[in-house]
Motif scaffolding. Structure first.
Motif, PDB file in Angstrom:
ATOM      1  N   SER A  45     -10.099  28.485  -2.074  1.00  0.00           N
ATOM      2  CA  SER A  45      -9.029  27.757  -1.392  1.00  0.00           C
ATOM      3  C   SER A  45      -8.507  26.643  -2.281  1.00  0.00           C
ATOM      4  O   SER A  45      -9.119  26.274  -3.278  1.00  0.00           O
ATOM      5  N   LEU A  46      -7.347  26.127  -1.899  1.00  0.00           N
ATOM      6  CA  LEU A  46      -6.712  25.052  -2.647  1.00  0.00           C
ATOM      7  C   LEU A  46      -7.550  23.784  -2.506  1.00  0.00           C
ATOM      8  O   LEU A  46      -8.011  23.439  -1.419  1.00  0.00           O
ATOM      9  N   ALA A  47      -7.752  23.092  -3.618  1.00  0.00           N
ATOM     10  CA  ALA A  47      -8.566  21.872  -3.598  1.00  0.00           C
ATOM     11  C   ALA A  47      -7.860  20.784  -2.789  1.00  0.00           C
ATOM     12  O   ALA A  47      -6.686  20.496  -3.038  1.00  0.00           O
ATOM     13  N   PRO A  48      -8.535  20.195  -1.815  1.00  0.00           N
ATOM     14  CA  PRO A  48      -7.904  19.125  -1.029  1.00  0.00           C
ATOM     15  C   PRO A  48      -7.778  17.851  -1.864  1.00  0.00           C
ATOM     16  O   PRO A  48      -8.480  17.669  -2.857  1.00  0.00           O
ATOM     17  N   ALA A  49      -6.870  16.979  -1.436  1.00  0.00           N
ATOM     18  CA  ALA A  49      -6.681  15.710  -2.140  1.00  0.00           C
ATOM     19  C   ALA A  49      -7.913  14.833  -1.963  1.00  0.00           C
ATOM     20  O   ALA A  49      -8.510  14.793  -0.880  1.00  0.00           O
ATOM     21  N   PRO A  50      -8.335  14.123  -3.003  1.00  0.00           N
ATOM     22  CA  PRO A  50      -9.492  13.225  -2.875  1.00  0.00           C
ATOM     23  C   PRO A  50      -9.156  12.060  -1.949  1.00  0.00           C
ATOM     24  O   PRO A  50      -7.976  11.711  -1.776  1.00  0.00           O
ATOM     25  N   PRO A  51     -10.170  11.403  -1.353  1.00  0.00           N
ATOM     26  CA  PRO A  51      -9.903  10.308  -0.413  1.00  0.00           C
ATOM     27  C   PRO A  51      -9.572   8.997  -1.122  1.00  0.00           C
ATOM     28  O   PRO A  51     -10.232   7.969  -0.925  1.00  0.00           O
ATOM     29  N   VAL A  52      -8.558   9.051  -1.987  1.00  0.00           N
ATOM     30  CA  VAL A  52      -8.124   7.879  -2.740  1.00  0.00           C
ATOM     31  C   VAL A  52      -6.898   7.275  -2.047  1.00  0.00           C
ATOM     32  O   VAL A  52      -5.992   8.007  -1.634  1.00  0.00           O
ATOM     33  N   ILE A  53      -6.859   5.971  -1.940  1.00  0.00           N
ATOM     34  CA  ILE A  53      -5.729   5.293  -1.322  1.00  0.00           C
ATOM     35  C   ILE A  53      -4.593   5.201  -2.341  1.00  0.00           C
ATOM     36  O   ILE A  53      -4.735   4.581  -3.395  1.00  0.00           O
ATOM     37  N   GLY A  54      -3.472   5.842  -2.021  1.00  0.00           N
ATOM     38  CA  GLY A  54      -2.333   5.824  -2.938  1.00  0.00           C
ATOM     39  C   GLY A  54      -1.585   4.512  -2.889  1.00  0.00           C
ATOM     40  O   GLY A  54      -1.259   3.923  -3.916  1.00  0.00           O
ATOM     41  N   SER A  55      -1.304   4.045  -1.680  1.00  0.00           N
ATOM     42  CA  SER A  55      -0.626   2.755  -1.505  1.00  0.00           C
ATOM     43  C   SER A  55      -0.993   2.181  -0.146  1.00  0.00           C
ATOM     44  O   SER A  55      -1.365   2.922   0.773  1.00  0.00           O
ATOM     45  N   VAL A  56      -0.895   0.867  -0.047  1.00  0.00           N
ATOM     46  CA  VAL A  56      -1.217   0.154   1.190  1.00  0.00           C
ATOM     47  C   VAL A  56       0.041  -0.534   1.686  1.00  0.00           C
ATOM     48  O   VAL A  56       0.713  -1.262   0.934  1.00  0.00           O
ATOM     49  N   MET A  57       0.397  -0.292   2.957  1.00  0.00           N
ATOM     50  CA  MET A  57       1.620  -0.878   3.514  1.00  0.00           C
ATOM     51  C   MET A  57       1.390  -2.346   3.862  1.00  0.00           C
ATOM     52  O   MET A  57       0.411  -2.674   4.549  1.00  0.00           O
ATOM     53  N   PRO A  58       2.283  -3.216   3.386  1.00  0.00           N
ATOM     54  CA  PRO A  58       2.133  -4.657   3.668  1.00  0.00           C
ATOM     55  C   PRO A  58       2.127  -4.938   5.175  1.00  0.00           C
ATOM     56  O   PRO A  58       2.896  -4.361   5.936  1.00  0.00           O
ATOM     57  N   GLY A  59       1.244  -5.839   5.585  1.00  0.00           N
ATOM     58  CA  GLY A  59       1.187  -6.255   6.979  1.00  0.00           C
ATOM     59  C   GLY A  59       0.482  -5.294   7.906  1.00  0.00           C
ATOM     60  O   GLY A  59       0.325  -5.589   9.098  1.00  0.00           O
ATOM     61  N   LYS A  60       0.043  -4.141   7.390  1.00  0.00           N
ATOM     62  CA  LYS A  60      -0.643  -3.154   8.219  1.00  0.00           C
ATOM     63  C   LYS A  60      -2.156  -3.422   8.206  1.00  0.00           C
ATOM     64  O   LYS A  60      -2.666  -4.212   7.406  1.00  0.00           O
ATOM     65  N   PRO A  61      -2.916  -2.742   9.115  1.00  0.00           N
ATOM     66  CA  PRO A  61      -4.348  -3.009   9.219  1.00  0.00           C
ATOM     67  C   PRO A  61      -5.119  -2.907   7.899  1.00  0.00           C
ATOM     68  O   PRO A  61      -5.992  -3.755   7.621  1.00  0.00           O
ATOM     69  N   ALA A  62      -4.822  -1.899   7.073  1.00  0.00           N
ATOM     70  CA  ALA A  62      -5.569  -1.743   5.820  1.00  0.00           C
ATOM     71  C   ALA A  62      -5.344  -2.936   4.903  1.00  0.00           C
ATOM     72  O   ALA A  62      -6.290  -3.443   4.271  1.00  0.00           O
TER      73      ALA A  62
END
Length: 448
Positions: free
Chosen positions: A215-232
């Motif tokens: 099967s196609l390899a899933p994307a790793p659990p890496v954070i690409g970007s964080v939205m300003p003002g959001k919980p993360a």
């Protein structure tokens, strides 16, 4: 759009476009051959819309959208007025009748080539063929490692995951050993052999793919970007963080991350993350919140986006797109004929047949992937309709062509008794095929 209503809508779009084009082929050539067309119908049964054109042809859209027909002036269906004899179908030379009947499948073929051509000019986004192998699967036993990139299959270079899937499906129908040339995460290339001859006979392609375990390899659990003002962002998460766990639940890929948030947030919005940053583990607390995006039902989110992944977009100029379109049409037609041949001799399972439900589901899925993928779907279905209609089964265009070829050889039309018997045989075959396809659709739904 709701998956059910989306499937129904895109099925109606698909059938409406392809049936109209198919019947227009019969209509256009009939008119050019001097045959009067009494009715042009998209769908069967009671008309929900109709109008009469300048030439006296009645155009209509009927209630049952599973096909259509062109009704021509035909002496077999009733008396024809003397002044109309020159526009009657059966009185035309046999070559004109062949042209009229063959025009429907021919227009489906033309539509398929045109759809693929536009698709390649728009550009079809695809995934690069970086794969994973399920534990104890045939692929794993053959030496496929997680993160391997498939470069070629049996010497045929491939750059996209859909190309790999097409080649695998074709190979699985024959169940012959298949050679892969791959490049591992260490950069080294190697050849592997998938022992497809060990697969049992009589199963459908889906079951074979499950046994293969590729099967196609899933994307790793890496954070690409964080939205300003959001919980993360408020919790201190940064772009590039590798998420290891959520509330103690290990995370292997980006899909696992989203699933963990959806499962854990309803229990407590306060989520305990462990991320890897600059080689060290960092604990973070993120307070998830429910939000509704673009009119969708509200869901638990933390305000992060996946990193951009490598894609392979198949986009060409008009001339190159024509060449690729013709090549795709040729390869897809050859694969379809191989499938039919193997089903006839028992080497491939009839479970590979799909009916209206299966087509509706794939129509909805392809439409959600963008216009290029929907054009690809329309082209494949149009090509399948062309091939299906050319099968020498009475009631289909191919059955009529068979009658006319016999007429060419013997010098006279086949008898009315033979045609009536053929109609009964054709009905039996068509109902059997439709019933089998419908059963397969229900079987797949119940097992999914």
């Amino acid at each position: 759009m709701n998956p059910f209503f989306g499937s129904v809508f895109w099925l109606l779009v698909t059938l409406g476009v392809l049936v109209t084009f198919h019947e227009f082929g019969h209509f256009w050539v009939a008119r050019r051959c001097g045959v009067k067309v009494l009715r042009f119908s998209v769908g069967f049964g009671k008309a929900i819309w109709k109008r009469v054109g300048r030439g006296g042809t009645e155009y209509q859209i009927a209630m049952i959208p599973l096909g259509g027909y062109v009704k021509m002036l035909d002496a077999r269906e009733g008396d024809v007025e003397p002044q109309m004899q020159g526009e009657e179908f059966t009185g035309k030379p046999v070559w004109k009748r062949i042209a009229i009947v063959a025009a429907g499948p021919a227009f489906n073929l033309i539509f398929a080539v045109a759809a693929f051509w536009v698709m390649f000019m728009i550009g079809r986004p695809d995934a690069v063929p970086v794969v994973v192998a399920a534990p104890q699967s045939m692929a794993a036993e053959a030496g496929v490692h997680n993160g391997d990139r498939i470069l070629s299959i049996d010497g045929h270079k491939t750059t996209t995951w859909s190309g790999v899937t097409d080649d695998l499906v074709d190979a699985l129908l024959g169940r012959d050993p298949l050679t892969l040339h791959v490049r591992g995460t260490d950069g080294r290339e190697r050849d592997l052999t998938l022992p497809l001859d060990r697969l049992p006979a009589g199963q459908d392609v889906g079951q074979y793919l499950d046994r293969l375990g590729l099967s196609l390899a899933p994307a790793p659990p890496v954070i690409g970007s964080v939205m300003p003002g959001k919980p993360a962002a408020l919790g201190g998460m940064q772009a590039g963080d590798l998420v290891l766990s959520v509330d103690g639940q290990p995370v292997a890929n980006y899909d696992d991350l989203q699933k963990a948030i959806r499962e854990q947030a309803p229990k407590s919005p306060s989520l305990a993350f462990v991320v890897k940053r600059d080689g060290r583990q960092v604990p973070l607390t993120v307070i998830a919140r429910q939000e509704s995006l673009e009119g969708q039902p509200s869901n638990w989110v933390i305000g992060v986006l996946a990193p951009e992944t490598e894609t392979a977009i198949q986009r060409y100029g008009p001339l190159r797109a024509i060449r690729e379109s013709l090549s795709t049409t040729r390869d897809s037609a050859a694969q379809t004929f191989r499938m039919i041949g193997k089903m006839l001799v028992g080497e491939a399972s009839t479970r590979n047949l799909s009916g209206v439900i299966g087509i509706a589901q794939v129509a909805n899925q392809s439409a959600s992937m963008g216009p290029a993928w929907f054009l690809n779907f329309l082209g494949m279905v149009s090509l399948s309709l062309c091939i299906l209609n050319l099968l020498p089964i009475p009631l289909l265009d191919g059955g009529h062509l068979l009658y006319y070829l016999i007429e060419l050889v013997k010098g006279s039309p086949v008898s009315e008794r033979t045609m009536i018997a053929g109609q009964y045989v054709g009905l039996a075959l068509l109902f059997t095929m439709m019933g089998l396809a419908f059963y397969n659709d229900l079987h797949r739904i119940l097992l999914s």
